[in-house]
Scaffold this motif. Sequence first.
Motif, PDB file in Angstrom:
ATOM      1  N   LYS A 251      23.823  36.042  44.040  1.00 22.81           N
ATOM      2  CA  LYS A 251      24.160  37.325  44.532  1.00 22.81           C
ATOM      3  C   LYS A 251      24.758  38.030  45.436  1.00 22.81           C
ATOM      4  O   LYS A 251      25.044  39.224  45.990  1.00 22.81           O
ATOM      5  CB  LYS A 251      22.210  37.573  45.381  1.00 22.81           C
ATOM      6  CG  LYS A 251      21.165  37.538  44.248  1.00 22.81           C
ATOM      7  CD  LYS A 251      19.916  37.760  44.846  1.00 22.81           C
ATOM      8  CE  LYS A 251      19.293  36.960  45.453  1.00 22.81           C
ATOM      9  NZ  LYS A 251      19.202  35.138  45.191  1.00 22.81           N
ATOM     10  N   LEU A 252      25.643  36.515  46.411  1.00 19.44           N
ATOM     11  CA  LEU A 252      26.285  37.481  47.633  1.00 19.44           C
ATOM     12  C   LEU A 252      27.750  37.499  46.822  1.00 19.44           C
ATOM     13  O   LEU A 252      28.870  37.338  47.652  1.00 19.44           O
ATOM     14  CB  LEU A 252      26.570  35.877  48.365  1.00 19.44           C
ATOM     15  CG  LEU A 252      24.988  35.421  49.368  1.00 19.44           C
ATOM     16  CD1 LEU A 252      24.772  34.246  50.366  1.00 19.44           C
ATOM     17  CD2 LEU A 252      24.834  36.827  49.700  1.00 19.44           C
ATOM     18  N   LEU A 253      28.526  37.151  45.427  1.00 20.91           N
ATOM     19  CA  LEU A 253      29.390  37.490  45.435  1.00 20.91           C
ATOM     20  C   LEU A 253      29.902  38.225  44.567  1.00 20.91           C
ATOM     21  O   LEU A 253      29.227  39.388  44.359  1.00 20.91           O
ATOM     22  CB  LEU A 253      29.269  36.417  43.535  1.00 20.91           C
ATOM     23  CG  LEU A 253      30.093  35.163  43.847  1.00 20.91           C
ATOM     24  CD1 LEU A 253      29.277  34.357  42.851  1.00 20.91           C
ATOM     25  CD2 LEU A 253      30.641  34.507  44.693  1.00 20.91           C
ATOM     26  N   SER A 254      30.702  39.307  45.433  1.00 18.19           N
ATOM     27  CA  SER A 254      30.453  40.756  45.608  1.00 18.19           C
ATOM     28  C   SER A 254      32.597  40.803  44.761  1.00 18.19           C
ATOM     29  O   SER A 254      33.371  40.512  45.548  1.00 18.19           O
ATOM     30  CB  SER A 254      30.818  41.455  46.963  1.00 18.19           C
ATOM     31  OG  SER A 254      31.347  43.068  46.775  1.00 18.19           O
ATOM     32  N   PRO A 255      32.828  41.556  43.385  1.00 21.00           N
ATOM     33  CA  PRO A 255      33.937  41.881  43.555  1.00 21.00           C
ATOM     34  C   PRO A 255      34.866  42.442  44.662  1.00 21.00           C
ATOM     35  O   PRO A 255      34.417  42.903  45.384  1.00 21.00           O
ATOM     36  CB  PRO A 255      33.531  43.506  43.046  1.00 21.00           C
ATOM     37  CG  PRO A 255      31.979  43.165  42.220  1.00 21.00           C
ATOM     38  CD  PRO A 255      31.216  42.795  43.649  1.00 21.00           C
ATOM     39  N   ASP A 256      35.870  41.319  44.815  1.00 19.79           N
ATOM     40  CA  ASP A 256      37.413  41.975  45.140  1.00 19.79           C
ATOM     41  C   ASP A 256      38.415  42.675  44.807  1.00 19.79           C
ATOM     42  O   ASP A 256      37.472  43.850  44.420  1.00 19.79           O
ATOM     43  CB  ASP A 256      37.317  40.597  45.940  1.00 19.79           C
ATOM     44  CG  ASP A 256      38.135  40.083  47.704  1.00 19.79           C
ATOM     45  OD1 ASP A 256      38.206  41.347  47.877  1.00 19.79           O
ATOM     46  OD2 ASP A 256      38.398  39.684  48.480  1.00 19.79           O
ATOM     47  N   TYR A 257      39.286  41.897  44.265  1.00 21.42           N
ATOM     48  CA  TYR A 257      40.440  41.935  44.330  1.00 21.42           C
ATOM     49  C   TYR A 257      40.844  41.855  42.921  1.00 21.42           C
ATOM     50  O   TYR A 257      40.750  40.914  42.453  1.00 21.42           O
ATOM     51  CB  TYR A 257      41.752  42.928  45.862  1.00 21.42           C
ATOM     52  CG  TYR A 257      42.313  41.125  45.627  1.00 21.42           C
ATOM     53  CD1 TYR A 257      43.246  39.999  44.802  1.00 21.42           C
ATOM     54  CD2 TYR A 257      41.335  40.658  46.553  1.00 21.42           C
ATOM     55  CE1 TYR A 257      44.258  39.304  45.855  1.00 21.42           C
ATOM     56  CE2 TYR A 257      42.412  39.419  47.292  1.00 21.42           C
ATOM     57  CZ  TYR A 257      43.109  38.716  47.049  1.00 21.42           C
ATOM     58  OH  TYR A 257      43.069  37.228  46.945  1.00 21.42           O
TER      59      TYR A 257
END
Length: 365
Positions: free
Chosen positions: A303-309
């Motif tokens: 859940k703590l993985l967030s799309p970056d670049y």
Amino acid sequence: MADIDVCIIGAGIVGLGVGRALALGGQSVIVLEKNHGFGEETSSRNSEVIHAGMYYPKNTLKARFCVRGNRMIYDYCTPRGIMANPITKFIVATNDNEIAGLESILQKGNDNGVPGLEIWDGARVKSHETALNAVAAIFSPTSGIVDSHSMMLGFLGDIEDNGGFLVKGTPFESAERKNGVWHIKSGGQSPTVITANTLILSAGLWSEDVARRVIGLEKFVPKMRYGKGNYFRYMGKAPFGRLIYPLPTSTALGIHLTPDAAGHARFGPDMEESKTIDYHVDEDKRVKFANSIRQYWPQVDEKLLSPDYAGIRPKIGNSLHDFEDFRILFHDTHGLDGLVCLFGIDSPGLTSSMAIGEYIAEKLQ
Ligand SMILES: Cc1cc2nc3c(=O)[nH]c(=O)nc-3n(C[C@H](O)[C@H](O)[C@H](O)COP(=O)(O)OP(=O)(O)OC[C@H]3O[C@@H](n4cnc5c(N)ncnc54)[C@H](O)[C@@H]3O)c2cc1C
């Protein structure tokens, strides 16, 4: 008489690294960039890892330039206060079947002259990185991270201090060699033609398009493929102080962990073929990323993985699966005086940038 000694197309880290080397050697240098700033494409969409050089076959340009470039970056950045930190790296075997893979990487690294590589057993690895699932790992003491934007700013400063300059918002349109000089046409707000003794194409993802606009070069231009790599940021604390890599696959180095100074981390890149230059990161990849990371960090919280670049590798060759070396063409290949073409400068292009500059400056001399 030409207007300038050298015209470089593309102000990424490689174009600027080459420009710096030539400007320091006394050449007058102009760099044309289509964007309104330098380094806005692949050079700011990567892992910022200073690679050590253990992945590439012996005697390839990638192996040579990576090992040499690694040292050059530390030597360049450290006295200038540019962050280049040898935080070190583990390449991890998560089960006994992967240990042979580590041994093969170690052998390649030793063949390439990478300093200080060792295989550590699981207990020793875990005494340094307690959260890691590893039965063994390669320890690489010279792998690190660099502030690549500051490095590019440093290169540009060196070009300018030596009388050269960068012209932004100026797309290259075409070039032809006439009467012993290159006539180079550019567009943008002030379209113009300049003449140069030497033309260097360093246009990254656009290198196929740019090279096709050089009269006489057509049959030496390789087909370009886009190897897209996505990143996810970890929004919690990640308990690692060094680079953590899985074993590489046939196409990429694997979804690795890069820590930052605040105790956070970025994961990626993966590898997928893309038809266009599209930097959007698809949120649906979270599960794939979590499954991959869990192999070496079982406690990762998906859940703590967030799309970056995302960044895109300029790949040449028939398939993303084959190893392709950097392709740097001079007169002896294409037969055109005063022309240097760079193709397929994917990873480790950042690490290699200063060594590529040094190589081209020497060859042109
Ligand atoms: C996901 C990913 C991760 C990576 N991680 C690492 C890593 O950790 N370590 C490492 O060593 N390497 C890494 N690399 C590789 C490295 O980022 C590249 O090799 C390097 O940035 C290439 O620099 P460049 O100057 O050749 O290309 P670019 O940075 O793309 O620069 C080319 C420039 O040319 C300009 N241009 C294009 N067409 C024109 C035109 N017609 N007129 C004028 N200008 C033009 C572009 O706008 C651009 O600014 C990674 C690459 C990717 C994609």
